[in-house]
Design a protein around this motif. Structure first.
Motif, short mmCIF file in Angstrom:
data_model
loop_
_atom_site.label_atom_id
_atom_site.label_comp_id
_atom_site.label_asym_id
_atom_site.label_seq_id
_atom_site.Cartn_x
_atom_site.Cartn_y
_atom_site.Cartn_z
N VAL A 160 37.89 48.48 37.43
CA VAL A 160 36.60 48.29 37.98
C VAL A 160 36.72 47.37 38.98
CG1 VAL A 160 34.07 46.99 37.87
CG2 VAL A 160 34.77 48.94 36.10
N THR A 161 36.36 47.14 40.43
CA THR A 161 36.35 46.31 41.29
C THR A 161 34.92 45.64 41.74
OG1 THR A 161 36.39 47.76 43.24
CG2 THR A 161 38.40 47.19 42.21
N LEU A 162 34.84 44.52 41.45
CA LEU A 162 33.44 43.73 42.10
C LEU A 162 33.98 43.23 43.38
CD1 LEU A 162 31.82 42.26 38.83
CD2 LEU A 162 31.76 44.88 39.67
N ASP A 163 33.56 43.83 44.43
CA ASP A 163 34.01 43.42 45.64
C ASP A 163 33.06 42.51 46.43
OD1 ASP A 163 36.61 44.85 46.13
OD2 ASP A 163 35.14 46.66 45.60
N LEU A 164 33.15 42.07 47.66
CA LEU A 164 32.32 41.09 48.52
C LEU A 164 31.21 42.07 48.94
CD1 LEU A 164 31.63 38.20 49.12
CD2 LEU A 164 33.22 38.57 51.37
N PHE A 165 31.33 42.42 50.18
CA PHE A 165 30.48 43.58 50.85
C PHE A 165 31.22 44.43 51.82
CE2 PHE A 165 29.53 39.42 53.01
CZ PHE A 165 29.84 39.79 54.18
N PRO A 166 30.87 45.59 52.21
CA PRO A 166 31.73 46.27 53.14
C PRO A 166 32.01 45.78 54.43
CG PRO A 166 29.85 47.75 52.11
CD PRO A 166 29.54 46.23 51.92
N TYR A 231 38.88 43.50 38.56
CA TYR A 231 39.23 42.83 39.69
C TYR A 231 37.74 42.15 40.23
CZ TYR A 231 39.34 41.81 44.73
OH TYR A 231 39.03 41.22 45.90
N THR A 232 37.98 41.02 40.70
CA THR A 232 36.57 40.34 41.07
C THR A 232 37.32 39.51 42.22
OG1 THR A 232 36.64 38.32 39.72
CG2 THR A 232 35.52 40.33 38.79
N ILE A 233 35.90 39.88 43.37
CA ILE A 233 36.31 39.06 44.77
C ILE A 233 36.52 37.43 44.56
CG2 ILE A 233 33.69 38.76 45.17
CD1 ILE A 233 36.51 38.99 47.64
N ASN A 234 35.85 36.75 43.53
CA ASN A 234 35.98 35.44 43.32
C ASN A 234 35.12 35.03 42.00
OD1 ASN A 234 33.03 35.49 43.17
ND2 ASN A 234 33.03 34.25 45.08
N GLU A 235 35.56 33.90 41.43
CA GLU A 235 35.00 33.34 40.25
C GLU A 235 33.84 33.56 39.78
OE1 GLU A 235 39.06 31.07 40.31
OE2 GLU A 235 37.26 29.96 40.56
N PRO A 236 32.59 33.32 40.45
CA PRO A 236 31.29 33.61 40.11
C PRO A 236 31.04 35.08 39.85
CG PRO A 236 31.40 31.84 41.92
CD PRO A 236 32.72 32.49 42.12
N ALA A 237 31.64 35.90 40.48
CA ALA A 237 31.55 37.51 40.37
C ALA A 237 32.29 37.71 38.85
CB ALA A 237 32.21 38.18 41.40
N ALA A 238 33.29 36.90 38.77
CA ALA A 238 34.07 37.19 37.55
C ALA A 238 33.31 36.57 36.36
CB ALA A 238 35.41 36.51 37.53
N VAL A 255 40.89 43.04 30.72
CA VAL A 255 41.43 41.96 31.69
C VAL A 255 40.56 41.61 33.03
CG1 VAL A 255 43.64 41.44 32.86
CG2 VAL A 255 43.66 42.49 30.66
N ILE A 256 40.33 40.33 32.98
CA ILE A 256 39.55 39.98 34.25
C ILE A 256 40.44 39.31 35.01
CG2 ILE A 256 37.69 39.09 35.42
CD1 ILE A 256 36.18 39.50 32.72
N VAL A 257 40.66 39.53 36.28
CA VAL A 257 41.40 38.88 37.41
C VAL A 257 40.62 38.49 38.47
CG1 VAL A 257 43.68 39.49 36.65
CG2 VAL A 257 42.51 40.70 38.28
N SER A 258 40.69 37.18 39.17
CA SER A 258 40.10 36.94 40.31
C SER A 258 40.76 35.80 41.32
CB SER A 258 38.78 35.83 39.77
OG SER A 258 37.45 35.82 40.55
N VAL A 259 40.00 35.46 42.17
CA VAL A 259 40.58 34.49 43.23
C VAL A 259 39.57 33.32 43.54
CG1 VAL A 259 41.34 34.36 45.78
CG2 VAL A 259 41.77 36.57 44.39
N ASP A 260 40.09 32.15 43.73
CA ASP A 260 39.44 30.84 44.17
C ASP A 260 40.21 29.79 43.57
OD1 ASP A 260 37.89 31.86 45.91
OD2 ASP A 260 35.82 31.41 44.85
N GLY A 261 40.45 29.69 42.17
CA GLY A 261 40.72 28.68 41.44
C GLY A 261 39.93 27.34 41.66
N GLY A 262 38.85 27.52 41.42
CA GLY A 262 37.84 26.52 41.53
C GLY A 262 37.89 25.72 40.13
N CYS A 263 37.54 24.43 39.98
CA CYS A 263 37.47 24.08 38.72
C CYS A 263 36.75 24.62 37.52
CB CYS A 263 36.78 22.23 38.84
SG CYS A 263 37.86 21.56 40.13
N GLN A 264 35.44 25.18 37.82
CA GLN A 264 34.79 25.81 36.82
C GLN A 264 35.84 27.12 36.62
OE1 GLN A 264 32.31 25.26 34.82
NE2 GLN A 264 33.09 27.12 33.53
N GLY A 265 36.01 27.80 37.44
CA GLY A 265 37.23 29.03 37.48
C GLY A 265 38.33 28.78 36.55
#
Length: 338
Positions: A160-166, A231-238, A255-265
């Protein structure tokens, strides 16, 4: 300084500039620099704003900030840009919500001698701005794709991919990089089209938002109850995806993977909610942008082209053949200067 909303932008932008100009700590001829982010609530952009404010203070610059009401709010960003130019900004740092629609506003600003630098997200076309300071988002996707492939340990991926927007370049780069890292068919790095291989059983737009991400994941679970990789576009979506999976009693098998690396993420990686995330450095992007703006004001020298601000894979559990850093390291660096 709080970020602006679209309706009252003119009054607030001018008032904010006047307040800064009146400050005894700033010289009368201090360069005025604007920062326009996608939203004022996403922690990524909050950190970017902190980085710009810190750098502006250190360099003796006046900082204006603005944002859209939500990801994709081009009108709010256009209004912010117009007001900042009217308030005397000679450099504008911009995270484009709509990379194509914002181009005419960028041209108007540049025609008036304003330096425009894109942060995090490129304009479309890239040469619409003077320069880009950003993560290599395709490589960020590749890293989490490589990790996900190893973490599945030979299982057939049901994705499943949770993307940003088209149509958004960053969304496409991360998505397609993820597929490349998985060893699946993927469009080239510069494509704005999302790869749609047979392994992807559901694709949904999350707008990088936790609540929308949860709703999207709930809908995808109806279509694909056997999902084993998200796959998620960022950590809030994750975080939203994890909540949906937990609600369905499926969080331990996916398995959930994401992008950003913020402190909460990074905390969520440590807690086992996210398996791995690609960490980027918005504070560094903003600081570099402010420094370039001050240099432009003093010397007329403009930056050009793309500057890679770095990316690093953070995982709680290392996997064979994939280089990653620990949660402790990710916590130390979360969104700071790498």
């Amino acid at each position: 300084m709080s970020c602006f909303r679209s309706a009252p932008l003119t009054t607030l932008a001018v008032a904010a500039w006047l307040s800064l100009a009146a400050s005894p700590s700033l010289a009368e001829d201090a360069p005025v620099i604007g920062l326009i982010t996608k939203t004022e609530t996403n922690p990524f952009f909050v950190k970017m704003k902190e980085g710009a404010a810190e750098a502006a203070k250190a360099k003796g610059a006046k900082l204006l900030t603005g944002a859209g009401k939500a990801d994709g709010d081009n009108a709010g960003q256009v209004t912010a840009m117009e007001n900042m130019v009217a308030a005397g900004a000679k450099t504008i740092l911009l995270v484009p919500s709509d990379s194509k629609a914002i181009v005419p506003a960028i041209k108007k600003a540049r025609d008036k001698g304003v330096l425009v630098i894109a942060l995090d997200s490129p304009s479309d076309p890239p040469e619409a701005v003077d320069a880009l300071f950003a993560t290599d988002n395709y490589q960020a996707g590749v890293l989490i794709g490589q990790y996900a492939k190893a973490a599945l340990a030979g299982k057939t991926p049901v994705i499943v991919t949770l993307d940003l927007f088209p149509g958004h370049p960053v969304g496409a780069q991360r998505h397609n990089g993820f597929l490349k890292g998985m060893g699946l068919a993927a469009p080239e790095a510069k494509s704005n089209e999302l790869g749609k291989g047979a392994e992807i059983v559901c694709m949904a737009d999350s707008y990088g938002d936790q609540a929308k991400g949860q709703t999207a994941m709930e809908n995808c679970l109806q279509k694909a109850p056997g999902v084993n990789l998200v796959y998620t576009i960022n950590e809030p979506a994750a975080a939203g995806a994890y909540n949906a999976l937990k609600k369905a009693g499926k969080e331990k098998g996916v398995v959930i993977v994401s992008v950003d690396g913020g402190c909460q993420g990074v905390k969520d990686v440590g807690a086992g909610k996210i398996a791995a995330t690609s960490q980027q450095y918005p504070l560094k992007m903003a600081a570099m942008g402010v420094e370039a703006g001050v240099t432009f004001a003093k010397t007329g020298k403009k930056p050009s082209g793309y500057t890679d601000t770095g990316v690093m894979l953070i995982a709680d559990k290392a996997v064979a053949g994939v280089n990653s850093q620990t949660v402790a390291k990710g916590t130390e660096l979360c969104w700071g200067k790498k």
